[in-house]
Every structure is written in C-alpha cells, then in structure tokens.
Design a protein around this motif. Structure first.
Motif, PDB file in Angstrom:
ATOM      1  N   CYS A 169       0.861  -1.180   0.000  1.00 39.37           N
ATOM      2  CA  CYS A 169       0.000   0.000   0.000  1.00 39.37           C
ATOM      3  C   CYS A 169       0.896   1.227   0.000  1.00 39.37           C
ATOM      4  O   CYS A 169       1.614   1.478   0.962  1.00 39.37           O
ATOM      5  N   ALA A 170       0.826   1.975  -1.092  1.00 40.18           N
ATOM      6  CA  ALA A 170       1.690   3.136  -1.261  1.00 40.18           C
ATOM      7  C   ALA A 170       0.886   4.423  -1.154  1.00 40.18           C
ATOM      8  O   ALA A 170      -0.181   4.547  -1.772  1.00 40.18           O
ATOM      9  N   ALA A 171       1.397   5.349  -0.401  1.00 38.68           N
ATOM     10  CA  ALA A 171       0.784   6.668  -0.273  1.00 38.68           C
ATOM     11  C   ALA A 171       1.420   7.609  -1.281  1.00 38.68           C
ATOM     12  O   ALA A 171       2.630   7.599  -1.483  1.00 38.68           O
ATOM     13  N   SER A 172       0.580   8.436  -1.896  1.00 42.54           N
ATOM     14  CA  SER A 172       1.075   9.394  -2.873  1.00 42.54           C
ATOM     15  C   SER A 172       0.366  10.723  -2.693  1.00 42.54           C
ATOM     16  O   SER A 172      -0.722  10.785  -2.125  1.00 42.54           O
ATOM     17  N   GLY A 173       0.968  11.762  -3.234  1.00 44.51           N
ATOM     18  CA  GLY A 173       0.392  13.086  -3.111  1.00 44.51           C
ATOM     19  C   GLY A 173       1.268  13.972  -2.252  1.00 44.51           C
ATOM     20  O   GLY A 173       2.442  13.706  -2.039  1.00 44.51           O
ATOM     21  N   SER A 174       0.666  15.028  -1.748  1.00 39.13           N
ATOM     22  CA  SER A 174       1.391  15.969  -0.912  1.00 39.13           C
ATOM     23  C   SER A 174       1.503  15.410   0.504  1.00 39.13           C
ATOM     24  O   SER A 174       0.521  15.370   1.237  1.00 39.13           O
ATOM     25  N   ARG A 224       4.456  14.078   6.434  1.00 33.26           N
ATOM     26  CA  ARG A 224       4.812  12.998   7.346  1.00 33.26           C
ATOM     27  C   ARG A 224       3.652  12.019   7.439  1.00 33.26           C
ATOM     28  O   ARG A 224       2.499  12.405   7.409  1.00 33.26           O
ATOM     29  N   ILE A 225       3.975  10.752   7.564  1.00 34.19           N
ATOM     30  CA  ILE A 225       2.966   9.718   7.790  1.00 34.19           C
ATOM     31  C   ILE A 225       3.147   9.162   9.189  1.00 34.19           C
ATOM     32  O   ILE A 225       4.251   8.798   9.586  1.00 34.19           O
ATOM     33  N   GLY A 226       2.086   9.110   9.926  1.00 35.19           N
ATOM     34  CA  GLY A 226       2.114   8.520  11.253  1.00 35.19           C
ATOM     35  C   GLY A 226       1.871   7.028  11.168  1.00 35.19           C
ATOM     36  O   GLY A 226       2.531   6.317  10.410  1.00 35.19           O
ATOM     37  N   GLY A 227       0.904   6.543  11.911  1.00 32.45           N
ATOM     38  CA  GLY A 227       0.613   5.119  11.894  1.00 32.45           C
ATOM     39  C   GLY A 227       0.023   4.667  10.568  1.00 32.45           C
ATOM     40  O   GLY A 227      -0.652   5.430   9.875  1.00 32.45           O
ATOM     41  N   ARG A 252       7.036  -1.496   6.947  1.00 30.82           N
ATOM     42  CA  ARG A 252       6.875  -0.267   6.176  1.00 30.82           C
ATOM     43  C   ARG A 252       8.228   0.222   5.704  1.00 30.82           C
ATOM     44  O   ARG A 252       9.259  -0.038   6.333  1.00 30.82           O
ATOM     45  N   ASP A 253       8.184   0.941   4.589  1.00 24.60           N
ATOM     46  CA  ASP A 253       9.355   1.601   4.043  1.00 24.60           C
ATOM     47  C   ASP A 253       9.036   3.082   4.029  1.00 24.60           C
ATOM     48  O   ASP A 253       8.280   3.556   3.180  1.00 24.60           O
ATOM     49  N   ASN A 254       9.559   3.802   4.994  1.00 24.89           N
ATOM     50  CA  ASN A 254       9.220   5.215   5.121  1.00 24.89           C
ATOM     51  C   ASN A 254       9.720   6.033   3.939  1.00 24.89           C
ATOM     52  O   ASN A 254       9.101   7.031   3.567  1.00 24.89           O
ATOM     53  N   ALA A 255      10.803   5.628   3.329  1.00 26.39           N
ATOM     54  CA  ALA A 255      11.324   6.353   2.166  1.00 26.39           C
ATOM     55  C   ALA A 255      10.377   6.249   0.980  1.00 26.39           C
ATOM     56  O   ALA A 255      10.342   7.135   0.129  1.00 26.39           O
ATOM     57  N   LYS A 256       9.629   5.152   0.929  1.00 24.50           N
ATOM     58  CA  LYS A 256       8.694   4.935  -0.176  1.00 24.50           C
ATOM     59  C   LYS A 256       7.248   5.192   0.230  1.00 24.50           C
ATOM     60  O   LYS A 256       6.339   4.992  -0.575  1.00 24.50           O
ATOM     61  N   ASN A 257       7.031   5.616   1.475  1.00 26.66           N
ATOM     62  CA  ASN A 257       5.665   5.856   1.967  1.00 26.66           C
ATOM     63  C   ASN A 257       4.777   4.645   1.728  1.00 26.66           C
ATOM     64  O   ASN A 257       3.620   4.782   1.311  1.00 26.66           O
TER      65      ASN A 257
END
Length: 120
Positions: A21-26, A29-32, A70-75
């Motif tokens: 599951c990848a987050a994209s957009g503006s 920071r991503i929390g949980g 999770r991979d924080n670099a890849k969100n």
C-alpha cells in the motif's frame, strides 16, 4: 493524498501473499499505518498496525502468520501473509494518518481495498 493497495489475488490454502500500500500526493509525514479486512457479511476488523517508529500490533487471528512492515522512504506499508486459510478471505484495506504540511493536522485516509481469496 491517496493510498493505493495492491497484491491481492487468489491463493490456495496454506499459501502466501504480500500486500503493498503506497501513499502518494502531498505528504509531509505519515504517522501510523495499518491493514484491516472485511469478509462478506462481517464488519471490518483490524489486522495489523505499525507506527512511524516501528511499533507493531497484530490481531490474535493473524499473529505468527502475518508480518506488517513499512518503508518510510517509499511511503509504503506491506503485509506479508503466510499460512493462509479460507478464514482469511476478505477485502483488505490499508489506512494511514497523514500530515500533508508542517502546520496541518493529521488526516486519516483509507485505501481502496484489495481482494484476497483463499481456496481449499
């Protein structure tokens, strides 16, 4: 901000799948982040969560079989699912709490869901 889930499919009893599951957009920071699932005619239930510093929790039903990471670099958040059974058949949803800008508050976002079907 959008969450795009992928990796679902049809697998035999005892098999494995890996969801992403990848987050994209503006994103500032991503929390949980987490995974939920909803089987037919059942309520959505928590599967696993992971905090932004690696704190992890699992539902009892998947503990020892599923691994969240999770991979924080890849969100991106992952769910490795092993020893799957028919009881794991469901639509799997990812979620995250996202801060879009430094001064904004965290916003809760759902992904679109990916179907996992386990056949006997």
């Amino acid at each position: 901000v959008q969450l795009q889930a992928s990796g679902g499919g049809l697998v035999q009893d005892g098999g494995s799948l890996r969801l992403s599951c990848a987050a994209s957009g503006s994103i500032f920071r991503i929390g949980g982040m987490g995974w939920y699932r909803q089987a037919p005619e059942k309520q959505r239930e928590l599967v696993a969560t992971i905090t932004n510093n690696g704190g992890i929790s699992y539902a009892d039903s998947v503990n020892g079989r599923f691994t969240i990471s999770r991979d924080n670099a890849k969100n991106t958040v992952y769910l490795q699912m092993n020893s799957l059974s028919r009881e794991d058949t469901a639509v799997y949803y990812c979620d995250a709490v996202v801060k879009r800008f430094p001064i904004s508050s965290y916003q809760h976002i759902w992904g679109q869901g990916t179907q996992v079907t386990v056949s006997s």
